[in-house]
Design a protein around this motif. Structure first.
Motif, PDB file in Angstrom:
ATOM      1  N   SER A 193       0.818  -1.228   0.000  1.00 16.46           N
ATOM      2  CA  SER A 193       0.000   0.000   0.000  1.00 16.46           C
ATOM      3  C   SER A 193       0.845   1.268   0.000  1.00 16.46           C
ATOM      4  O   SER A 193       0.345   2.346  -0.339  1.00 16.46           O
ATOM      5  CB  SER A 193      -0.977  -0.007   1.179  1.00 16.46           C
ATOM      6  OG  SER A 193      -0.339  -0.420   2.360  1.00 16.46           O
ATOM      7  N   GLY A 194       2.117   1.185   0.366  1.00 19.21           N
ATOM      8  CA  GLY A 194       3.059   2.297   0.204  1.00 19.21           C
ATOM      9  C   GLY A 194       2.558   3.625   0.740  1.00 19.21           C
ATOM     10  O   GLY A 194       2.289   3.770   1.938  1.00 19.21           O
ATOM     11  N   SER A 195       2.382   4.586  -0.156  1.00 17.23           N
ATOM     12  CA  SER A 195       1.927   5.932   0.236  1.00 17.23           C
ATOM     13  C   SER A 195       0.500   5.942   0.768  1.00 17.23           C
ATOM     14  O   SER A 195       0.088   6.879   1.440  1.00 17.23           O
ATOM     15  CB  SER A 195       1.979   6.852  -0.986  1.00 17.23           C
ATOM     16  OG  SER A 195       0.984   6.439  -1.924  1.00 17.23           O
ATOM     17  N   GLU A 222       7.633   1.964   8.536  1.00 17.86           N
ATOM     18  CA  GLU A 222       7.692   3.417   8.313  1.00 17.86           C
ATOM     19  C   GLU A 222       6.739   3.836   7.193  1.00 17.86           C
ATOM     20  O   GLU A 222       6.194   4.946   7.220  1.00 17.86           O
ATOM     21  CB  GLU A 222       9.121   3.855   7.962  1.00 17.86           C
ATOM     22  CG  GLU A 222      10.101   3.765   9.120  1.00 17.86           C
ATOM     23  CD  GLU A 222      10.752   2.386   9.271  1.00 17.86           C
ATOM     24  OE1 GLU A 222      10.259   1.405   8.657  1.00 17.86           O
ATOM     25  OE2 GLU A 222      11.752   2.291  10.001  1.00 17.86           O
ATOM     26  N   LEU A 223       6.568   2.965   6.202  1.00 18.67           N
ATOM     27  CA  LEU A 223       5.637   3.297   5.116  1.00 18.67           C
ATOM     28  C   LEU A 223       4.187   3.205   5.595  1.00 18.67           C
ATOM     29  O   LEU A 223       3.337   3.999   5.176  1.00 18.67           O
ATOM     30  CB  LEU A 223       5.864   2.382   3.904  1.00 18.67           C
ATOM     31  CG  LEU A 223       7.090   2.725   3.048  1.00 18.67           C
ATOM     32  CD1 LEU A 223       7.274   1.694   1.934  1.00 18.67           C
ATOM     33  CD2 LEU A 223       6.981   4.121   2.450  1.00 18.67           C
ATOM     34  N   VAL A 224       3.926   2.257   6.467  1.00 15.90           N
ATOM     35  CA  VAL A 224       2.567   2.164   7.025  1.00 15.90           C
ATOM     36  C   VAL A 224       2.274   3.423   7.843  1.00 15.90           C
ATOM     37  O   VAL A 224       1.201   4.037   7.714  1.00 15.90           O
ATOM     38  CB  VAL A 224       2.408   0.868   7.857  1.00 15.90           C
ATOM     39  CG1 VAL A 224       1.132   0.887   8.672  1.00 15.90           C
ATOM     40  CG2 VAL A 224       2.417  -0.335   6.922  1.00 15.90           C
ATOM     41  N   VAL A 246       8.402  -3.278  -9.278  1.00 13.59           N
ATOM     42  CA  VAL A 246       9.354  -3.800  -8.293  1.00 13.59           C
ATOM     43  C   VAL A 246       8.772  -5.103  -7.754  1.00 13.59           C
ATOM     44  O   VAL A 246       7.560  -5.302  -7.773  1.00 13.59           O
ATOM     45  CB  VAL A 246       9.602  -2.794  -7.131  1.00 13.59           C
ATOM     46  CG1 VAL A 246      10.277  -1.538  -7.629  1.00 13.59           C
ATOM     47  CG2 VAL A 246       8.317  -2.471  -6.390  1.00 13.59           C
ATOM     48  N   PRO A 247       9.652  -6.018  -7.260  1.00 12.46           N
ATOM     49  CA  PRO A 247       9.127  -7.304  -6.779  1.00 12.46           C
ATOM     50  C   PRO A 247       8.536  -7.209  -5.371  1.00 12.46           C
ATOM     51  O   PRO A 247       8.928  -6.351  -4.583  1.00 12.46           O
ATOM     52  CB  PRO A 247      10.380  -8.185  -6.751  1.00 12.46           C
ATOM     53  CG  PRO A 247      11.511  -7.236  -6.546  1.00 12.46           C
ATOM     54  CD  PRO A 247      11.118  -5.937  -7.197  1.00 12.46           C
ATOM     55  N   LEU A 248       7.620  -8.097  -5.075  1.00 12.15           N
ATOM     56  CA  LEU A 248       7.244  -8.368  -3.681  1.00 12.15           C
ATOM     57  C   LEU A 248       8.457  -9.056  -3.075  1.00 12.15           C
ATOM     58  O   LEU A 248       8.892 -10.094  -3.586  1.00 12.15           O
ATOM     59  CB  LEU A 248       6.049  -9.321  -3.634  1.00 12.15           C
ATOM     60  CG  LEU A 248       4.662  -8.730  -3.768  1.00 12.15           C
ATOM     61  CD1 LEU A 248       3.656  -9.853  -3.875  1.00 12.15           C
ATOM     62  CD2 LEU A 248       4.311  -7.797  -2.623  1.00 12.15           C
TER      63      LEU A 248
HETATM   64  C1  SAM Z   1       5.512   0.279  -6.378  1.00  8.61           C
HETATM   65  S1  SAM Z   1       5.223   0.425  -4.630  1.00  8.61           S
HETATM   66  C2  SAM Z   1       3.495   0.749  -4.720  1.00  8.61           C
HETATM   67  C3  SAM Z   1       3.017   1.537  -3.561  1.00  8.61           C
HETATM   68  C4  SAM Z   1       1.573   1.987  -3.555  1.00  8.61           C
HETATM   69  N1  SAM Z   1       0.679   1.157  -4.344  1.00  8.61           N
HETATM   70  C5  SAM Z   1       1.513   3.407  -3.997  1.00  8.61           C
HETATM   71  O1  SAM Z   1       1.195   3.638  -5.162  1.00  8.61           O
HETATM   72  O2  SAM Z   1       1.885   4.263  -3.192  1.00  8.61           O
HETATM   73  C6  SAM Z   1       5.343  -1.240  -4.043  1.00  8.61           C
HETATM   74  C7  SAM Z   1       5.109  -1.376  -2.557  1.00  8.61           C
HETATM   75  O3  SAM Z   1       5.156  -2.773  -2.231  1.00  8.61           O
HETATM   76  C8  SAM Z   1       5.725  -2.903  -0.953  1.00  8.61           C
HETATM   77  N2  SAM Z   1       6.174  -4.291  -0.799  1.00  8.61           N
HETATM   78  C9  SAM Z   1       7.201  -4.935  -1.418  1.00  8.61           C
HETATM   79  N3  SAM Z   1       7.307  -6.212  -0.988  1.00  8.61           N
HETATM   80  C10 SAM Z   1       6.310  -6.379  -0.065  1.00  8.61           C
HETATM   81  C11 SAM Z   1       5.910  -7.486   0.737  1.00  8.61           C
HETATM   82  N4  SAM Z   1       6.538  -8.682   0.708  1.00  8.61           N
HETATM   83  N5  SAM Z   1       4.851  -7.317   1.557  1.00  8.61           N
HETATM   84  C12 SAM Z   1       4.191  -6.124   1.629  1.00  8.61           C
HETATM   85  N6  SAM Z   1       4.555  -5.040   0.905  1.00  8.61           N
HETATM   86  C13 SAM Z   1       5.585  -5.163   0.055  1.00  8.61           C
HETATM   87  C14 SAM Z   1       6.826  -1.853  -0.933  1.00  8.61           C
HETATM   88  O4  SAM Z   1       7.216  -1.499   0.386  1.00  8.61           O
HETATM   89  C15 SAM Z   1       6.152  -0.692  -1.670  1.00  8.61           C
HETATM   90  O5  SAM Z   1       5.498   0.182  -0.788  1.00  8.61           O
END
Ligand code: SAM
Length: 194
Positions: free
Chosen positions: A56-58, A83-85, A181-183
């Motif tokens: 969910s990032g931002s 920190e992002l949460v 970017v990958p999970l």
């Molecule tokens: C491209 S960003 C998208 C963020 C959000 N959808 C937005 O537009 O602000 C990808 C997000 O996936 C999160 N992420 C990556 N791997 C993850 C995981 N295993 N579990 C949960 N979040 C993850 C990252 O921290 C990042 O915030």
């Protein structure tokens, strides 16, 4: 999307149609990708529905989803960087602190690869980072009917839409080629995996 001011979630170059850094190795996705995702999920983001936003990032897309499901609905945002949460909660408080207070939106720290079964099942799930392979744990957390929108793949990636039908069968459709970017693991994302 026009109901949620992107500036609250992306203070620099807020209205550029490109991804922007939100720190902690993460970006807010480009508005056109958020638009594609919401269009594909529209029928599963009707009033009173329940949705999951992984990565969910931002918090911007989570907020758009919450706008669509209305006051009777629920959207859960999951990110693995605490920190992002916190950032997403602060961003949402700028205009919609009531959504957090009422439970219309919940932001949770967790590994999105596992989904969030305790808050499900969901009418739809959106994933903002690419799964290496078909995310069966997430498909299990869909209602029937329900829809999952997720990038899948490593070197070549596609947006995949998985539709769980009323009888529980699942249909999958490749929508378009993408580069996400990958999970991943939190330590990897933060450069701590040495
Ligand atoms: C491209 S960003 C998208 C963020 C959000 N959808 C937005 O537009 O602000 C990808 C997000 O996936 C999160 N992420 C990556 N791997 C993850 C995981 N295993 N579990 C949960 N979040 C993850 C990252 O921290 C990042 O915030």
């Amino acid at each position: 999307m026009s109901a949620i001011d992107r500036k609250d979630y992306c203070p620099r170059y807020s209205y550029e149609d490109s991804p922007q850094s939100i720190s902690y190795g993460a970006t807010i996705s480009a508005p056109h990708m958020h638009g594609y995702a919401l269009e594909h999920l529209e029928n599963y983001l009707r009033p009173n529905m329940t949705a999951l936003d992984i990565g969910s990032g931002s918090g911007y897309l989570t907020a758009c989803m919450a706008e669509m499901v209305g006051s009777g609905g629920k959207v859960v945002g999951v990110d693995h960087i605490p920190e992002l949460v916190d950032l997403s909660i602060d961003n949402m408080k700028k205009q919609h602190s009531d959504w957090l207070e009422s439970g219309r939106v919940k932001f949770i720290v967790g590994d999105g690869r596992l989904g969030c079964p305790e808050e499900g099942p969901y009418d739809c799930i959106h994933v903002g980072a690419a799964a290496g392979k078909k995310p069966t744990a997430l498909i299990e957390q869909l209602k029937a009917p329900g829809r999952l929108f997720t990038p899948v793949g490593t070197y070549s990636q596609y947006i995949m839409v998985y539709d769980k039908k009323e009888d529980g069968t699942v249909e999958e459709k490749r929508v378009m080629g993408v580069m996400y970017v990958p999970l991943t693991d939190a330590d990897k994302q933060l450069g701590r995996d040495y």
